[in-house]
Motif scaffolding. Structure first.
Motif, PDB file in Angstrom:
ATOM      1  N   THR A  16      -0.082   1.119  -4.091  1.00 11.33           N
ATOM      2  CA  THR A  16      -1.496   0.769  -4.185  1.00 11.33           C
ATOM      3  C   THR A  16      -2.279   1.594  -3.173  1.00 11.33           C
ATOM      4  OG1 THR A  16      -1.186  -1.475  -5.028  1.00 11.33           O
ATOM      5  CG2 THR A  16      -3.184  -1.074  -3.771  1.00 11.33           C
ATOM      6  N   GLY A  45       5.492   1.163  -1.670  1.00 11.04           N
ATOM      7  CA  GLY A  45       4.125   0.827  -2.052  1.00 11.04           C
ATOM      8  C   GLY A  45       3.446   1.915  -2.864  1.00 11.04           C
ATOM      9  N   ASN A  74       0.815  -1.200   0.000  1.00 13.82           N
ATOM     10  CA  ASN A  74       0.000   0.000   0.000  1.00 13.82           C
ATOM     11  C   ASN A  74       0.856   1.260   0.000  1.00 13.82           C
ATOM     12  OD1 ASN A  74      -2.328  -1.798   1.832  1.00 13.82           O
ATOM     13  ND2 ASN A  74      -2.970  -0.576   0.078  1.00 13.82           N
ATOM     14  N   THR A  75       0.291   2.343  -0.486  1.00 15.78           N
ATOM     15  CA  THR A  75       0.965   3.630  -0.486  1.00 15.78           C
ATOM     16  C   THR A  75       1.383   4.012   0.932  1.00 15.78           C
ATOM     17  OG1 THR A  75      -0.416   4.314  -2.347  1.00 15.78           O
ATOM     18  CG2 THR A  75       0.729   6.056  -1.143  1.00 15.78           C
ATOM     19  N   ARG A 121      -4.519   3.222  -0.303  1.00 13.30           N
ATOM     20  CA  ARG A 121      -4.749   2.644   1.019  1.00 13.30           C
ATOM     21  C   ARG A 121      -6.113   1.966   1.138  1.00 13.30           C
ATOM     22  NH1 ARG A 121      -0.059   2.584   4.180  1.00 13.30           N
ATOM     23  NH2 ARG A 121      -1.270   2.788   6.078  1.00 13.30           N
ATOM     24  N   ASP A 122      -7.079   2.363   0.312  1.00 13.87           N
ATOM     25  CA  ASP A 122      -8.400   1.764   0.410  1.00 13.87           C
ATOM     26  C   ASP A 122      -8.536   0.486  -0.418  1.00 13.87           C
ATOM     27  OD1 ASP A 122      -8.265   2.970  -2.066  1.00 13.87           O
ATOM     28  OD2 ASP A 122     -10.278   3.833  -1.994  1.00 13.87           O
ATOM     29  N   LYS A 123      -7.426   0.019  -1.000  1.00 12.39           N
ATOM     30  CA  LYS A 123      -7.468  -1.204  -1.801  1.00 12.39           C
ATOM     31  C   LYS A 123      -6.550  -2.274  -1.214  1.00 12.39           C
ATOM     32  CE  LYS A 123      -8.641   1.135  -6.135  1.00 12.39           C
ATOM     33  NZ  LYS A 123     -10.030   0.636  -6.117  1.00 12.39           N
ATOM     34  N   ASP A 124      -6.925  -3.512  -1.396  1.00 12.27           N
ATOM     35  CA  ASP A 124      -6.135  -4.647  -0.931  1.00 12.27           C
ATOM     36  C   ASP A 124      -5.047  -4.937  -1.968  1.00 12.27           C
ATOM     37  OD1 ASP A 124      -5.042  -7.039  -0.109  1.00 12.27           O
ATOM     38  OD2 ASP A 124      -6.957  -8.093   0.102  1.00 12.27           O
ATOM     39  N   PRO A 125      -3.770  -4.769  -1.616  1.00 14.52           N
ATOM     40  CA  PRO A 125      -2.710  -4.994  -2.609  1.00 14.52           C
ATOM     41  C   PRO A 125      -2.653  -6.429  -3.124  1.00 14.52           C
ATOM     42  CG  PRO A 125      -1.786  -4.688  -0.410  1.00 14.52           C
ATOM     43  CD  PRO A 125      -3.239  -4.352  -0.313  1.00 14.52           C
ATOM     44  N   ASP A 181      -0.322   4.860  -7.592  1.00 17.06           N
ATOM     45  CA  ASP A 181      -0.808   5.969  -6.776  1.00 17.06           C
ATOM     46  C   ASP A 181       0.341   6.971  -6.615  1.00 17.06           C
ATOM     47  OD1 ASP A 181      -1.863   7.720  -4.938  1.00 17.06           O
ATOM     48  OD2 ASP A 181      -2.143   6.237  -3.343  1.00 17.06           O
ATOM     49  N   ASN A 212       4.384   1.047   9.150  1.00 18.77           N
ATOM     50  CA  ASN A 212       4.411   1.081   7.687  1.00 18.77           C
ATOM     51  C   ASN A 212       5.749   0.634   7.107  1.00 18.77           C
ATOM     52  OD1 ASN A 212       1.742   2.043   7.174  1.00 18.77           O
ATOM     53  ND2 ASN A 212       2.386   4.068   7.883  1.00 18.77           N
TER      54      ASN A 212
END
Length: 436
Positions: free
Chosen positions: A395, A393, A210-211, A397-401, A415, A365
């Motif tokens: 992808t 990262g 994730n980002t 934060r609201d998405k599952d990588p 992103d 993180n």
């Protein structure tokens, strides 16, 4: 025990300058200020590069774009290294060590399917076919990040001790068949004659994180990669009378099975894992003709050069002996021009980097990633100087990588908030290293 780094900032005449980082309490605010100042340019550059991708060894316009911006920063620039590679040297105001920073430049033969205003519409010819071209692995982001880091470091050069070598590398995805390129050729053509670094840094934007997340691993990180060809030669005969010849197709099947026992039964995979994959097999042209020969191509992935050499010998022995038992012959060849050593992170550099990462993005993180069987020719730099290679990262934060398209997909999405994480991390590692 990790020691933190404090970086003091000075604002003078509207130009940002950073004082030498001093060991003490954590303070990453100056890095944040420097990154924020270059953020608009980084995003602008990335979008331009994304809309104008070029394949390996064909990054002519990309190299020109990079060189013009580096020269505008007042840097010494060298072009044409390994065909299209670009390097620039920043000399600090005080003597000290040299650190090199690398970004790869090439795109992939992928037709983009994202609906973006700056999506790639570029097409070209690849292996005789018309294909789309896309930065489906984030190299556009890598270039933009390194340009942003260069701009930030130029503004603080008077306070820097030592030198920074910026390396923009072509053909990381592999040169076209029959050509040479990439990190190895840059080294052979004297990249480190510009300035021999004491350490080197590289990063990769990854959809699997994730980002705002940074991934690292001490020691082996990415696998060494080899390309092999096995030609099995038998004797052609009618398919109804297999005893009238020697069937190379049957022998090839036995060899494929035998190769898998090397990993499962012959080497100690409790040390590090290894993979042997046959990716393609070609032989014969008609349903009732047993052909003279069969060709197989594949890859070996490993994390230790001694183990790699042992696997190569065992593959040659396994293939030739199985073939001989059936009256056939098997020739195993490895392409040395595309052989890559594993990416191995220097333990001291990694140990120093982790607390910096934690200061930048928070301990939650920063994650230690597992061994990766993908490969990257950044490893050639790491065989010459201590190096660290880490992941950033991209992808949202609201998405599952784990559920988004991975790197190399036509739907690969970056992103742009992750770009600044990359800038911040490279700036922090660079200023910390030069301040020691």
């Amino acid at each position: 025990m990790h020691r933190s780094v404090k970086i003091k900032s000075i604002l003078a005449g509207g130009v940002l300058a950073l004082a030498i980082p001093m060991v003490g309490s954590a303070d990453v605010a100056p890095v944040d200020v420097a990154a924020k100042a270059v953020e608009p340019h980084v995003i602008e550059w990335r979008r331009h590069l994304h809309a104008n991708p070029e394949l390996s060894n064909r990054e002519v316009k990309t190299a020109d774009f990079i060189a013009k911006r580096l020269k505008a920063m007042g840097l010494e620039v060298k072009t044409g290294i390994a065909h299209t590679g670009v390097a620039a040297l920043l000399k600090g105001g005080k003597p000290g060590k040299t650190i090199a920073l690398r970004a790869d430049m090439d795109a992939l033969p992928v037709t983009e399917q994202n609906d973006l205003p700056f999506r790639s519409k570029v097409t070209t010819e690849f292996r005789g076919e018309k294909v789309g071209v896309m930065h489906a692995c984030g190299h556009d982001g890598h270039v933009a990040i390194l340009l942003g880091v260069a701009e930030a470091l130029v503004k603080m050069k008077d306070s820097l001790s030592g030198q920074v070598l910026f390396v923009f590398q072509p053909a990381e995805e592999g040169p076209p068949e029959g050509e040479r390129g990439g990190a190895k050729l840059m080294m052979e053509e004297g990249l480190f004659n510009i300035a021999k670094p004491d350490a080197m840094i590289g990063l990769h934007l990854m959809a699997s994180l994730n980002t705002g997340v940074i991934g690292y691993k001490p020691g082996p990180l990415m696998a060494g990669s080899d390309y092999f060809t096995i030609v099995v030669t038998g004797a052609q005969t009618h398919g109804s009378r297999p005893w009238g010849g020697v069937d190379p197709i049957t022998v090839s099947g036995q060899i494929i099975t035998g190769l898998q026992t090397i990993v499962s039964r012959q080497i100690d995979i409790t040390q590090v894992p290894a993979v042997i994959t046959v990716g393609a097999i070609k032989g014969g042209i008609r349903f009732n003709i047993i052909p003279d020969s069969v060709e197989m191509v594949g890859t070996v992935r490993n994390f230790d050069r001694a183990m790699r050499d042992d696997i190569v010998k065992r593959m040659q022995t396994t293939a030739s002996n199985i073939a001989e038992a059936s009256g056939a012959k098997a020739e195993v060849k490895f392409r040395s021009d595309v052989s890559l050593p594993p990416v191995v992170n220097d333990l001291e550099l990694t140990d120093r980097a982790v607390p910096l990462f934690e200061q930048l993005v928070g301990k939650d993180n920063v994650t230690q990633i597992t061994l990766q069987t993908t490969a990257d020719d950044f490893s050639f730099f790491g065989t010459e100087v201590p190096s660290i290679y880490f992941w950033v990262g991209i992808t949202p934060r609201d998405k599952d990588p784990a559920k988004v398209p991975f790197n190399h997909s036509p739907l690969f999405y970056l992103d742009e908030a992750g770009l600044i994480t990359g800038v911040r991390a490279m700036l922090a590692l660079t200023t910390d290293f030069l301040a020691r």
